[in-house]
Motif scaffolding. Structure first.
Motif, PDB file in Angstrom:
ATOM      1  N   ALA A   1      75.538  23.914  94.320  1.00 28.06           N
ATOM      2  CA  ALA A   1      74.488  23.816  95.331  1.00 28.06           C
ATOM      3  C   ALA A   1      74.677  24.749  96.515  1.00 28.06           C
ATOM      4  CB  ALA A   1      74.400  22.371  95.841  1.00 28.06           C
ATOM      5  N   VAL A   2      75.924  25.067  96.851  1.00 30.84           N
ATOM      6  CA  VAL A   2      76.170  25.892  98.037  1.00 30.84           C
ATOM      7  C   VAL A   2      77.289  26.888  97.760  1.00 30.84           C
ATOM      8  CG1 VAL A   2      75.489  24.006  99.593  1.00 30.84           C
ATOM      9  CG2 VAL A   2      77.917  24.380  99.081  1.00 30.84           C
ATOM     10  N   ARG A   3      77.327  27.911  98.610  1.00 30.64           N
ATOM     11  CA  ARG A   3      78.445  28.862  98.593  1.00 30.64           C
ATOM     12  C   ARG A   3      78.854  29.133 100.034  1.00 30.64           C
ATOM     13  NH1 ARG A   3      78.586  34.873  98.742  1.00 30.64           N
ATOM     14  NH2 ARG A   3      80.643  35.520  98.015  1.00 30.64           N
ATOM     15  N   MET A   4      80.142  28.994 100.310  1.00 29.15           N
ATOM     16  CA  MET A   4      80.687  29.324 101.621  1.00 29.15           C
ATOM     17  C   MET A   4      81.477  30.620 101.483  1.00 29.15           C
ATOM     18  SD  MET A   4      83.053  26.937 104.074  1.00 29.15           S
ATOM     19  CE  MET A   4      83.064  27.160 105.862  1.00 29.15           C
ATOM     20  N   TRP A   5      81.259  31.574 102.387  1.00 31.59           N
ATOM     21  CA  TRP A   5      81.850  32.894 102.241  1.00 31.59           C
ATOM     22  C   TRP A   5      82.060  33.547 103.596  1.00 31.59           C
ATOM     23  CZ3 TRP A   5      78.285  37.063 103.277  1.00 31.59           C
ATOM     24  CH2 TRP A   5      76.955  36.646 103.444  1.00 31.59           C
ATOM     25  N   HIS A   6      82.676  34.709 103.598  1.00 38.49           N
ATOM     26  CA  HIS A   6      82.917  35.429 104.851  1.00 38.49           C
ATOM     27  C   HIS A   6      82.877  36.930 104.581  1.00 38.49           C
ATOM     28  CE1 HIS A   6      87.093  36.850 104.110  1.00 38.49           C
ATOM     29  NE2 HIS A   6      87.116  35.822 103.268  1.00 38.49           N
ATOM     30  N   THR A   7      82.831  37.697 105.676  1.00 36.55           N
ATOM     31  CA  THR A   7      82.753  39.155 105.550  1.00 36.55           C
ATOM     32  C   THR A   7      83.967  39.830 106.176  1.00 36.55           C
ATOM     33  OG1 THR A   7      81.455  39.295 107.590  1.00 36.55           O
ATOM     34  CG2 THR A   7      80.227  39.157 105.519  1.00 36.55           C
ATOM     35  N   GLY A   8      85.074  39.117 106.229  1.00 36.93           N
ATOM     36  CA  GLY A   8      86.298  39.724 106.731  1.00 36.93           C
ATOM     37  C   GLY A   8      86.635  39.374 108.160  1.00 36.93           C
ATOM     38  N   ASP A   9      85.800  38.563 108.806  1.00 33.12           N
ATOM     39  CA  ASP A   9      86.111  38.120 110.162  1.00 33.12           C
ATOM     40  C   ASP A   9      86.360  36.615 110.143  1.00 33.12           C
ATOM     41  OD1 ASP A   9      83.543  37.066 109.880  1.00 33.12           O
ATOM     42  OD2 ASP A   9      82.615  38.715 110.985  1.00 33.12           O
ATOM     43  N   LYS A  10      86.263  35.968 111.283  1.00 29.18           N
ATOM     44  CA  LYS A  10      86.566  34.537 111.358  1.00 29.18           C
ATOM     45  C   LYS A  10      85.312  33.664 111.412  1.00 29.18           C
ATOM     46  CE  LYS A  10      90.005  32.895 111.462  1.00 29.18           C
ATOM     47  NZ  LYS A  10      90.803  32.403 110.317  1.00 29.18           N
ATOM     48  N   ILE A  11      84.169  34.233 111.028  1.00 32.24           N
ATOM     49  CA  ILE A  11      82.936  33.466 110.989  1.00 32.24           C
ATOM     50  C   ILE A  11      82.628  33.120 109.538  1.00 32.24           C
ATOM     51  CG2 ILE A  11      80.500  33.385 111.623  1.00 32.24           C
ATOM     52  CD1 ILE A  11      82.411  33.703 113.997  1.00 32.24           C
ATOM     53  N   ALA A  12      82.569  31.832 109.226  1.00 33.02           N
ATOM     54  CA  ALA A  12      82.203  31.392 107.875  1.00 33.02           C
ATOM     55  C   ALA A  12      80.688  31.321 107.756  1.00 33.02           C
ATOM     56  CB  ALA A  12      82.815  30.023 107.591  1.00 33.02           C
ATOM     57  N   ILE A  13      80.183  31.671 106.574  1.00 27.23           N
ATOM     58  CA  ILE A  13      78.742  31.655 106.316  1.00 27.23           C
ATOM     59  C   ILE A  13      78.484  30.692 105.163  1.00 27.23           C
ATOM     60  CG2 ILE A  13      76.725  33.047 105.681  1.00 27.23           C
ATOM     61  CD1 ILE A  13      78.443  35.504 106.659  1.00 27.23           C
ATOM     62  N   LEU A  14      77.493  29.830 105.336  1.00 27.62           N
ATOM     63  CA  LEU A  14      77.120  28.881 104.293  1.00 27.62           C
ATOM     64  C   LEU A  14      75.723  29.211 103.790  1.00 27.62           C
ATOM     65  CD1 LEU A  14      77.994  26.298 102.733  1.00 27.62           C
ATOM     66  CD2 LEU A  14      76.679  24.994 104.427  1.00 27.62           C
ATOM     67  N   SER A  15      75.582  29.389 102.479  1.00 27.46           N
ATOM     68  CA  SER A  15      74.288  29.674 101.863  1.00 27.46           C
ATOM     69  C   SER A  15      74.011  28.639 100.784  1.00 27.46           C
ATOM     70  CB  SER A  15      74.286  31.077 101.241  1.00 27.46           C
ATOM     71  OG  SER A  15      74.569  32.073 102.204  1.00 27.46           O
ATOM     72  N   PHE A  16      72.737  28.220 100.700  1.00 30.17           N
ATOM     73  CA  PHE A  16      72.336  27.260  99.676  1.00 30.17           C
ATOM     74  C   PHE A  16      71.952  28.008  98.406  1.00 30.17           C
ATOM     75  CE2 PHE A  16      70.503  24.341 103.262  1.00 30.17           C
ATOM     76  CZ  PHE A  16      71.771  24.209 103.789  1.00 30.17           C
ATOM     77  N   LYS A  17      72.156  27.367  97.263  1.00 25.37           N
ATOM     78  CA  LYS A  17      71.835  27.983  95.967  1.00 25.37           C
ATOM     79  C   LYS A  17      70.659  27.295  95.276  1.00 25.37           C
ATOM     80  CE  LYS A  17      75.475  28.732  93.390  1.00 25.37           C
ATOM     81  NZ  LYS A  17      76.776  28.459  92.731  1.00 25.37           N
ATOM     82  N   THR A  18      70.129  26.241  95.865  1.00 27.37           N
ATOM     83  CA  THR A  18      69.031  25.501  95.254  1.00 27.37           C
ATOM     84  C   THR A  18      67.724  26.279  95.379  1.00 27.37           C
ATOM     85  OG1 THR A  18      68.808  24.335  97.354  1.00 27.37           O
ATOM     86  CG2 THR A  18      70.035  23.226  95.605  1.00 27.37           C
ATOM     87  N   LYS A  19      66.762  25.941  94.529  1.00 24.16           N
ATOM     88  CA  LYS A  19      65.469  26.610  94.572  1.00 24.16           C
ATOM     89  C   LYS A  19      64.773  26.327  95.900  1.00 24.16           C
ATOM     90  CE  LYS A  19      61.225  27.313  91.952  1.00 24.16           C
ATOM     91  NZ  LYS A  19      60.448  26.944  90.759  1.00 24.16           N
ATOM     92  N   MET A  20      64.286  27.377  96.529  1.00 25.23           N
ATOM     93  CA  MET A  20      63.663  27.302  97.853  1.00 25.23           C
ATOM     94  C   MET A  20      64.625  26.701  98.874  1.00 25.23           C
ATOM     95  SD  MET A  20      60.532  28.533  97.713  1.00 25.23           S
ATOM     96  CE  MET A  20      59.451  27.772  98.922  1.00 25.23           C
ATOM     97  N   HIS A  21      65.929  26.651  98.496  1.00 25.56           N
ATOM     98  CA  HIS A  21      66.984  26.144  99.381  1.00 25.56           C
ATOM     99  C   HIS A  21      66.680  24.736  99.874  1.00 25.56           C
ATOM    100  CE1 HIS A  21      67.206  30.697  99.928  1.00 25.56           C
ATOM    101  NE2 HIS A  21      68.105  30.347  99.026  1.00 25.56           N
ATOM    102  N   THR A  22      66.173  23.931  98.925  1.00 24.28           N
ATOM    103  CA  THR A  22      65.886  22.541  99.233  1.00 24.28           C
ATOM    104  C   THR A  22      67.188  21.755  99.378  1.00 24.28           C
ATOM    105  OG1 THR A  22      65.636  22.163  96.860  1.00 24.28           O
ATOM    106  CG2 THR A  22      63.623  22.490  98.150  1.00 24.28           C
ATOM    107  N   ILE A  23      67.074  20.621 100.028  1.00 19.11           N
ATOM    108  CA  ILE A  23      68.254  19.833 100.393  1.00 19.11           C
ATOM    109  C   ILE A  23      68.260  18.527  99.617  1.00 19.11           C
ATOM    110  CG2 ILE A  23      69.501  18.711 102.277  1.00 19.11           C
ATOM    111  CD1 ILE A  23      67.940  20.669 104.163  1.00 19.11           C
ATOM    112  N   GLY A  24      69.290  18.334  98.812  1.00 21.39           N
ATOM    113  CA  GLY A  24      69.525  17.086  98.107  1.00 21.39           C
ATOM    114  C   GLY A  24      70.942  16.634  98.365  1.00 21.39           C
ATOM    115  N   LYS A  25      71.375  15.639  97.627  1.00 19.69           N
ATOM    116  CA  LYS A  25      72.706  15.075  97.829  1.00 19.69           C
ATOM    117  C   LYS A  25      73.789  16.129  97.650  1.00 19.69           C
ATOM    118  CE  LYS A  25      75.609  11.188  96.340  1.00 19.69           C
ATOM    119  NZ  LYS A  25      75.699  10.009  95.432  1.00 19.69           N
ATOM    120  N   ASP A  26      73.592  17.020  96.665  1.00 18.20           N
ATOM    121  CA  ASP A  26      74.604  18.035  96.406  1.00 18.20           C
ATOM    122  C   ASP A  26      74.736  19.013  97.577  1.00 18.20           C
ATOM    123  OD1 ASP A  26      72.055  18.923  95.943  1.00 18.20           O
ATOM    124  OD2 ASP A  26      72.464  19.851  93.989  1.00 18.20           O
ATOM    125  N   VAL A  27      73.604  19.356  98.215  1.00 20.57           N
ATOM    126  CA  VAL A  27      73.658  20.230  99.388  1.00 20.57           C
ATOM    127  C   VAL A  27      74.304  19.498 100.561  1.00 20.57           C
ATOM    128  CG1 VAL A  27      72.266  21.439 101.122  1.00 20.57           C
ATOM    129  CG2 VAL A  27      71.720  21.690  98.695  1.00 20.57           C
TER     130      VAL A  27
END
Length: 838
Positions: A482-508
């Motif tokens: 449902a989600v992916r947490m990632w970074h670009t080499g600094d200390k800021i974490a980025i969270l992106s949803f993987k669901t269609k239209m980035h809808t929110i369910g229990k997994d998100v």
């Protein structure tokens, strides 16, 4: 010009016609002081012509201004009294009618009044910039260039920037930087050729479509059914687009090509068709005259039948086998299927693709620096999902090239001009691609050119990438379905949803909570950002249901008000995924229903706790918002420490229409904000405004409107260019972290509006119900929302904590869900995608 920092304090727009007025509107959208010039009125107020144009802006749809109040910031001016004000302007944009003689006369009038560093840009869709420059004083030509805004300027991403021979290179860089960051545009440097890049290629495509549609005997509506979303183009397709643009405008562009491109090998096709000229002569100019290729009679859409010269009901049916192939085939197989399928519709589609590829290959060197410029111009200016070279590359470059050569030899193409040699050379390469990770092919230089190295593009961490380019989104921290947490080499974490239209369910929800825990341990801050829009369409609706989308890159205007309403009706009834599952099982046994409802309540509690975790996490949280943020998505935005939103953010708590209320903390948050902003300790005046926003399921149609409605706070940031969104969000997150971030203290003394506030709202609901403006169930929903937001049946001024409001939210949500009429509304929406008034 020198290379010092270029600051734009004031801009003047010359010409208050359709384009000029809307360019001025977009400038004030960006908070830029703007003068709008027009000819003086012959009598009365000398600025009456400008004032009239500004009033028209307030009525246009789609709205050219982010909020109507912005119109007051456009300063009227006229050429008789106010030319000296031009000296104060850093940029002057001329946007009068496409008449060379009129433009040249205006230049002579205004040039003596320009400031020493003023950039002067002519907005034109195809006139020669070098010819126009001849009318500009020679000493000032280094500050002269062309720009081409696409209509409507607020929504269309593309601006073509066209230098004349004397244009100063630094000046062009300054102007490009301004257009990209401050106006949010995608800038393409175009050569001074007729109609530049987008219109040259786009209008040819339209002419080829007209030609082949006629030769294969297809009706206008049939062509539109084939050339819209089915092949990755806008829903308005071909002839509906022509009606929207204006048939007279289309004819003007075609005639420009006819008059200026006599050496083009496709010149015989640059003619206005007889039927089109006939409509124009008859005053049927399209949407602006309510009749063109199409007309609306009552509720029926009718289309012109060329055989009978009458209008008949529009059908636009696509062969079912062909439709299946187009929907489910790979790009390679799709084009092959079109060529090999002898059905007229398939042959039509192969023909329009083949001739477009052929034309683009032959003309590339003349009209653009490289293939990327062509593809981005068509995507940003015409709203295609992929440009012509991308489609060709995706479908097997070498094989398509050989098929084009075969069709040229067989006299099937619109021109017998051979493909340029570089096409076959590309085909022999191992990659066989014009777009690669190293750049896009430039035939004049015979090499691949990388993207612009201007500093402004360093702000675009992930620009609009093309087929063949790599889009590597950082290094993964953790990932679920449902989600992916990632970074670009600094200390800021980025969270992106993987669901269609980035809808929110229990997994998100689980993913957000896990991400917050990880961020508190190892990261300075967390940004929620989606790799493509929207931010979130809210709760997880029925997975199999297809939903219409706004332009992924904001390259085309949003739907008209009626289309907006139709679109968002599918989301107004948002509830959590398990809520909808319960609603689909209305015939279940009472015990099973009770069990389902218990699961729903548990999930609502989880949603509330996730929202609260975003608010009270020990690291700052920033929502980077673009496009839609509905229902639960909106609640996430409201609970993050900061939101950074693009101007084209459409945000709202839309649950009321389905018979529910926001229960992920949205009602609580508005009650809290009302209390914090209360005058003399009374939250009700502010709360009443927020109540209406929730009860009416109001949708903000811009970030500015979202701020006015209370979804965004004064401290939240609005950015104009969606490709700069992540960059700005990360800077905001870092600033909070470096500032010694601590979460806000939990409030345990929130004053409520109480039973007096509830009674006041109830009396208004009674009047609306008796006036038949709302149904009995609408009244019940309104009462429940009032009860929650006013803090329940307490004495006004009573002090409660946030958990009190959250418990009221859950209880009211569950009470509404238990009603047959709310269940019926949810069920009806799931089945039809339309609202139910009961």
């Amino acid at each position: 010009m020198d290379n010092a920092q270029f600051i734009v304090r004031k801009v003047a727009v010359l010409g208050a016609g359709v384009m000029g007025a809307q360019i001025a509107a977009h400038l004030v959208n960006a908070n830029i002081e703007t003068l709008l010039f027009e000819l003086p009125a012959e009598a009365g107020d000398t600025n009456a012509n400008v004032a009239k144009a500004i009033e028209k802006l307030k009525k246009l749809e789609p709205a050219p201004m982010s909020v109507k109040d912005k119109a007051a910031f456009i300063q009227p001016a006229n050429y008789d009294q106010h030319l000296e004000k031009l000296r104060e302007c850093d940029v002057v944009i001329e946007a009068i009618a496409e008449r060379m003689d009129w433009k040249q006369a205006l230049y002579e009038k205004v040039a003596p009044h320009l400031g020493e560093q003023t950039i002067f840009a002519s907005n034109t869709s195809g006139l020669s910039i070098n010819t126009l420059a001849q009318a500009f004083p020679e000493a000032l030509r280094h500050r002269f260039c062309g720009v081409h805004f696409f209509n409507p300027p607020r929504y269309m991403h593309l601006v073509e920037l066209i230098p004349c021979k004397q244009s100063d290179a630094i000046m062009l860089d300054h102007l490009e930087t301004f257009l990209v960051t401050y106006l949010g545009k995608g800038v393409i440097r175009a050569k001074d050729t007729p109609n530049f890049i987008a219109n040259r290629i786009g209008v040819f495509s339209l002419l080829a479509t007209m030609h082949h549609g006629r030769s294969f005997g297809l009706g206008f509506d049939e062509v539109d059914a084939l050339t819209g979303t089915l092949i990755g183009r806008p829903k308005s397709a071909t002839f509906r687009t022509a009606d929207i643009v204006g048939l007279d405008t289309l004819a003007h562009v075609i005639n420009t090509m006819r008059d200026t491109l006599s050496d083009d090998d496709w010149h015989p096709y640059f003619q206005v068709p007889d039927w089109l000229q006939g409509l124009i002569d008859d005053g049927a100019l399209g949407q602006k005259t309510k009749r063109g290729v199409y007309q609306k009679t009552g509720k029926e859409i009718q289309v012109l039948d060329l055989v009978t010269s009458t209008y008949c009901a529009s059908k636009g049916e696509v062969n079912e086998d062909l439709k299946h192939q187009l929907k489910y085939s790979s790009p390679r197989d799709k084009i092959a299927a079109l060529r090999n399928n002898q059905h007229p519709q398939a042959q039509f589609l192969w023909s329009i693709h083949r001739d477009l590829f052929h034309y683009c290959a032959v003309q590339l060197e003349a009209v653009a620096d490289n293939a990327r410029d062509v593809d981005l111009a068509i995507r940003w200016g015409f709203g295609w999902k992929q440009g012509p070279f991308e489609i060709w590359q995706n479908a097997d470059w070498k094989r398509i090239a050989s098929w084009i050569n075969e069709d040229i030899a067989s006299d099937k193409c619109m021109s017998d001009t051979p493909l340029p040699s570089w096409v076959m050379e590309i085909g022999e390469r191992e990659a066989a691609a014009v777009h690669t990770p190293h750049g896009s092919y430039a035939p004049a230089a015979k090499k691949f050119h990388q993207r612009s190295a201007l500093p402004v593009y360093q702000r675009q961490l992930y620009p609009d990438h093309l087929v063949g380019e790599k889009a590597s989104y950082g290094e993964t921290i953790f990932e679920t379905d449902a989600v992916r947490m990632w970074h670009t080499g600094d200390k800021i974490a980025i969270l992106s949803f993987k669901t269609k239209m980035h809808t929110i369910g229990k997994d998100v929800l689980n993913g957000v909570q896990e991400a917050l825990q990880e961020a508190e341990k190892n990261w300075q801050a967390m940004v929620i950002w989606q790799t493509e829009p929207p931010f979130s369409a809210g709760a997880n609706l029925k997975q199999a249901t297809e939903r219409p989308k706004l332009s992924q890159t904001a390259t085309s205007p949003p739907p008209s008000p009626s289309a907006f309403e139709k679109f968002f009706k599918q989301f107004k009834k948002s509830a959590q995924a398990t809520v909808l599952k319960a609603a689909r099982e209305l015939d279940m046994a009472d015990a099973l229903m009770a069990k389902k409802l218990a699961e729903v309540e548990k999930m609502i509690y989880q949603f509330q706790q996730t929202s609260q975790a975003l608010r009270y996490s020990m690291i700052p949280t920033v929502a980077a918002v673009d496009n839609l943020a509905l229902g639960g998505g909106c609640e996430f935005v409201m609970h993050c420490d900061r939101a950074v939103a693009t101007m084209e953010t459409y945000i709202g708590l839309v649950e009321a229409g389905v018979g529910l209320l926001p229960a992920g903390g949205g009602c609580k948050e508005f009650a809290l904000r009302a209390a914090q902003n209360a005058l003399e300790g009374d939250p009700f005046p502010q709360l009443k405004k927020y109540y209406q926003t929730v009860a009416m399921a109001e949708l903000a149609k811009s970030a500015d409107q979202a701020r006015a409605l209370g979804f965004l706070r004064p401290a939240d940031t609005v950015v104009m260019n969606r490709f700069e969104l992540l960059h700005i969000a990360k800077l905001q997150a870092l600033a909070l972290a470096e500032g010694g971030y601590r979460p806000p203290l939990r409030s345990h003394a929130i004053p409520v509006a109480g039973n007096t506030g509830i009674a006041t709202i109830q009396s208004q609901l009674v009047n609306m119900r008796e006036g038949a403006f709302i149904s009995e169930h609408d009244n019940l929903i309104g009462e429940k929302i009032a009860y929650v937001m006013c803090g329940g049946d307490l004495t006004p001024g009573s002090l409660v904590d946030e958990e009190w409001f959250l418990e009221l939210e859950r209880a009211a949500f569950m009470a509404l869900l238990a009603t047959e009429k709310t269940q019926a509304r949810i069920e009806h929406t799931l089945k039809t995608g339309k609202p139910l008034r009961n």
